[in-house]
Design a protein around this motif. Structure first.
Motif, PDB file in Angstrom:
ATOM      1  N   TYR A 107     -22.995  55.192  31.948  1.00 41.87           N
ATOM      2  CA  TYR A 107     -23.719  55.788  30.470  1.00 41.87           C
ATOM      3  C   TYR A 107     -25.276  55.781  31.325  1.00 41.87           C
ATOM      4  CZ  TYR A 107     -27.297  57.112  26.789  1.00 41.87           C
ATOM      5  OH  TYR A 107     -27.494  57.586  26.169  1.00 41.87           O
ATOM      6  N   ILE A 108     -26.095  57.118  31.363  1.00 42.46           N
ATOM      7  CA  ILE A 108     -27.543  57.131  32.201  1.00 42.46           C
ATOM      8  C   ILE A 108     -28.028  57.160  31.129  1.00 42.46           C
ATOM      9  CG2 ILE A 108     -29.060  58.041  33.562  1.00 42.46           C
ATOM     10  CD1 ILE A 108     -27.347  56.308  35.018  1.00 42.46           C
ATOM     11  N   GLY A 109     -29.065  56.715  30.481  1.00 42.42           N
ATOM     12  CA  GLY A 109     -30.417  57.262  29.356  1.00 42.42           C
ATOM     13  C   GLY A 109     -31.272  58.492  29.674  1.00 42.42           C
ATOM     14  N   PRO A 110     -31.668  59.150  28.456  1.00 38.92           N
ATOM     15  CA  PRO A 110     -32.631  60.431  29.210  1.00 38.92           C
ATOM     16  C   PRO A 110     -34.304  60.130  29.869  1.00 38.92           C
ATOM     17  CG  PRO A 110     -32.802  59.411  26.547  1.00 38.92           C
ATOM     18  CD  PRO A 110     -31.577  58.524  27.049  1.00 38.92           C
ATOM     19  N   GLY A 111     -33.572  61.450  30.568  1.00 38.32           N
ATOM     20  CA  GLY A 111     -34.925  61.637  31.474  1.00 38.32           C
ATOM     21  C   GLY A 111     -34.347  60.682  33.027  1.00 38.32           C
ATOM     22  N   TYR A 112     -32.990  59.986  33.145  1.00 37.82           N
ATOM     23  CA  TYR A 112     -32.658  59.801  34.743  1.00 37.82           C
ATOM     24  C   TYR A 112     -31.221  60.431  34.179  1.00 37.82           C
ATOM     25  CZ  TYR A 112     -35.489  55.923  34.004  1.00 37.82           C
ATOM     26  OH  TYR A 112     -36.860  55.247  33.957  1.00 37.82           O
ATOM     27  N   CYS A 113     -30.897  60.260  36.010  1.00 40.33           N
ATOM     28  CA  CYS A 113     -30.061  61.452  36.725  1.00 40.33           C
ATOM     29  C   CYS A 113     -29.331  60.285  37.919  1.00 40.33           C
ATOM     30  CB  CYS A 113     -29.835  62.717  37.197  1.00 40.33           C
ATOM     31  SG  CYS A 113     -30.788  63.840  36.214  1.00 40.33           S
ATOM     32  N   ALA A 114     -28.456  59.746  38.114  1.00 38.65           N
ATOM     33  CA  ALA A 114     -27.875  58.985  38.977  1.00 38.65           C
ATOM     34  C   ALA A 114     -26.424  59.691  39.460  1.00 38.65           C
ATOM     35  CB  ALA A 114     -26.922  58.104  38.305  1.00 38.65           C
ATOM     36  N   ASP A 115     -25.941  59.641  40.522  1.00 37.79           N
ATOM     37  CA  ASP A 115     -24.582  60.104  41.035  1.00 37.79           C
ATOM     38  C   ASP A 115     -23.856  59.274  41.157  1.00 37.79           C
ATOM     39  OD1 ASP A 115     -25.768  62.521  41.757  1.00 37.79           O
ATOM     40  OD2 ASP A 115     -26.852  61.902  43.979  1.00 37.79           O
ATOM     41  N   PRO A 116     -22.369  59.438  41.492  1.00 34.05           N
ATOM     42  CA  PRO A 116     -21.066  58.017  41.183  1.00 34.05           C
ATOM     43  C   PRO A 116     -20.444  59.155  42.343  1.00 34.05           C
ATOM     44  CG  PRO A 116     -20.493  60.054  39.941  1.00 34.05           C
ATOM     45  CD  PRO A 116     -22.149  60.262  40.254  1.00 34.05           C
ATOM     46  N   TYR A 117     -20.309  57.100  42.970  1.00 34.72           N
ATOM     47  CA  TYR A 117     -19.370  57.692  43.864  1.00 34.72           C
ATOM     48  C   TYR A 117     -17.697  56.517  43.855  1.00 34.72           C
ATOM     49  CZ  TYR A 117     -23.032  59.513  46.721  1.00 34.72           C
ATOM     50  OH  TYR A 117     -23.729  60.011  47.271  1.00 34.72           O
ATOM     51  N   TYR A 118     -16.661  56.455  44.627  1.00 36.64           N
ATOM     52  CA  TYR A 118     -15.429  55.913  44.951  1.00 36.64           C
ATOM     53  C   TYR A 118     -15.059  55.533  45.899  1.00 36.64           C
ATOM     54  CZ  TYR A 118     -13.046  60.283  45.459  1.00 36.64           C
ATOM     55  OH  TYR A 118     -12.713  61.604  45.500  1.00 36.64           O
ATOM     56  N   TYR A 119     -14.532  54.375  45.902  1.00 33.85           N
ATOM     57  CA  TYR A 119     -13.970  54.330  47.228  1.00 33.85           C
ATOM     58  C   TYR A 119     -12.533  54.222  47.788  1.00 33.85           C
ATOM     59  CZ  TYR A 119     -13.326  51.180  51.881  1.00 33.85           C
ATOM     60  OH  TYR A 119     -13.613  51.103  52.895  1.00 33.85           O
ATOM     61  N   ALA A 120     -12.341  55.147  48.735  1.00 34.58           N
ATOM     62  CA  ALA A 120     -10.992  55.253  49.119  1.00 34.58           C
ATOM     63  C   ALA A 120     -10.746  55.372  50.513  1.00 34.58           C
ATOM     64  CB  ALA A 120     -10.435  56.650  48.170  1.00 34.58           C
ATOM     65  N   ASN A 121     -10.079  55.420  51.209  1.00 32.13           N
ATOM     66  CA  ASN A 121      -9.068  55.538  52.931  1.00 32.13           C
ATOM     67  C   ASN A 121     -10.385  55.165  53.697  1.00 32.13           C
ATOM     68  OD1 ASN A 121      -7.386  57.088  51.769  1.00 32.13           O
ATOM     69  ND2 ASN A 121      -8.305  58.515  51.018  1.00 32.13           N
ATOM     70  N   GLY A 122     -11.006  54.338  53.464  1.00 30.41           N
ATOM     71  CA  GLY A 122     -12.159  53.805  54.365  1.00 30.41           C
ATOM     72  C   GLY A 122     -12.807  53.496  53.763  1.00 30.41           C
ATOM     73  N   ARG A 123     -13.432  54.935  53.181  1.00 30.42           N
ATOM     74  CA  ARG A 123     -14.815  55.227  53.234  1.00 30.42           C
ATOM     75  C   ARG A 123     -15.398  55.839  51.976  1.00 30.42           C
ATOM     76  NH1 ARG A 123     -15.263  61.050  52.889  1.00 30.42           N
ATOM     77  NH2 ARG A 123     -13.929  61.821  53.188  1.00 30.42           N
ATOM     78  N   TRP A 124     -16.620  55.417  51.627  1.00 30.41           N
ATOM     79  CA  TRP A 124     -17.470  56.050  49.973  1.00 30.41           C
ATOM     80  C   TRP A 124     -16.928  58.100  49.623  1.00 30.41           C
ATOM     81  CZ3 TRP A 124     -17.700  52.335  46.332  1.00 30.41           C
ATOM     82  CH2 TRP A 124     -17.631  50.805  46.092  1.00 30.41           C
ATOM     83  N   HIS A 125     -16.409  58.693  48.768  1.00 34.58           N
ATOM     84  CA  HIS A 125     -16.862  59.278  48.318  1.00 34.58           C
ATOM     85  C   HIS A 125     -17.393  59.734  46.645  1.00 34.58           C
ATOM     86  CE1 HIS A 125     -13.245  60.009  50.524  1.00 34.58           C
ATOM     87  NE2 HIS A 125     -13.566  58.701  50.696  1.00 34.58           N
ATOM     88  N   TRP A 126     -18.283  61.177  47.023  1.00 33.27           N
ATOM     89  CA  TRP A 126     -18.960  61.161  45.829  1.00 33.27           C
ATOM     90  C   TRP A 126     -17.981  61.617  45.163  1.00 33.27           C
ATOM     91  CZ3 TRP A 126     -21.908  66.371  45.381  1.00 33.27           C
ATOM     92  CH2 TRP A 126     -22.922  67.101  44.258  1.00 33.27           C
ATOM     93  N   TYR A 127     -18.572  62.183  43.535  1.00 35.46           N
ATOM     94  CA  TYR A 127     -17.670  62.331  42.714  1.00 35.46           C
ATOM     95  C   TYR A 127     -17.926  63.918  42.320  1.00 35.46           C
ATOM     96  CZ  TYR A 127     -15.121  57.751  40.051  1.00 35.46           C
ATOM     97  OH  TYR A 127     -14.670  56.599  40.287  1.00 35.46           O
ATOM     98  N   GLY A 128     -19.038  64.573  43.619  1.00 36.87           N
ATOM     99  CA  GLY A 128     -19.187  65.721  43.240  1.00 36.87           C
ATOM    100  C   GLY A 128     -20.329  66.311  41.937  1.00 36.87           C
TER     101      GLY A 128
END
Length: 158
Positions: A107-128
């Motif tokens: 959960y990200i609170g009001p007034g903030y943003c963040a980028d989630p990533y996951y790890y697969a196939n040996g590298r980090w991927h952005w959820y988009g």
């Protein structure tokens, strides 16, 4: 069992009680207590017959990158959850810091943003997606990975 002693006939409920001394009775009671404790310990280790393997929820963690500098709300189990179950400080993971085997979102609170990533196939991927002011459900089962590893990056005001 009856024993004939100097006092006459008496009934013995414990074998050691027939000896007629307190040390024998206490030794017997201590042995009995130790045996009961050992039996209880063995029985408590056994899993119930209807127990489901923990893998049902998947194995996953969330890492709040140190660069984020503030905590984020993390969600243990998504269904019926409040906004979050705990606050995860920057630089910590849900598995090692909170002791969770699974983490299904954040959960990200009001007034903030963040980028989630996951790890697969040996590298980090952005959820988009960029998450702002709300909850985001993370992958908890990534094909080819034993753990679903998730990171929250670039937490910022937006």
């Amino acid at each position: 069992m009856a024993v004939r002693g100097r006092i006459g006939l008496r009934m013995c409920t414990f074998p050691a009680a027939c000896i007629g001394d307190r040390k024998g009775t206490m030794r017997y009671l201590k042995s009995l207590a130790a045996l009961a404790l050992a039996a209880f310990a063995v029985m408590s280790l056994a899993a119930p017959a209807n127990a489901q393997p923990a893998r049902d929820l998947g194995f996953s963690y969330i890492y709040n990158k140190p660069e984020n500098a503030i905590g984020i709300g993390v969600i243990y189990k998504w269904e019926g959850s409040p906004n979050y179950h705990a606050i995860l400080p920057a630089g910590k993971r849900t598995d090692s810091y909170l002791g969770w085997q699974v983490a299904q979102g954040f959960y990200i609170g009001p007034g903030y943003c963040a980028d989630p990533y996951y790890y697969a196939n040996g590298r980090w991927h952005w959820y988009g997606v960029t998450v702002s002011n709300g909850k985001f459900r993370l992958a908890t089962d990534i094909p080819g990975e034993s753990w679903a590893r998730n990171e929250v990056r670039d937490l910022r005001r937006c």
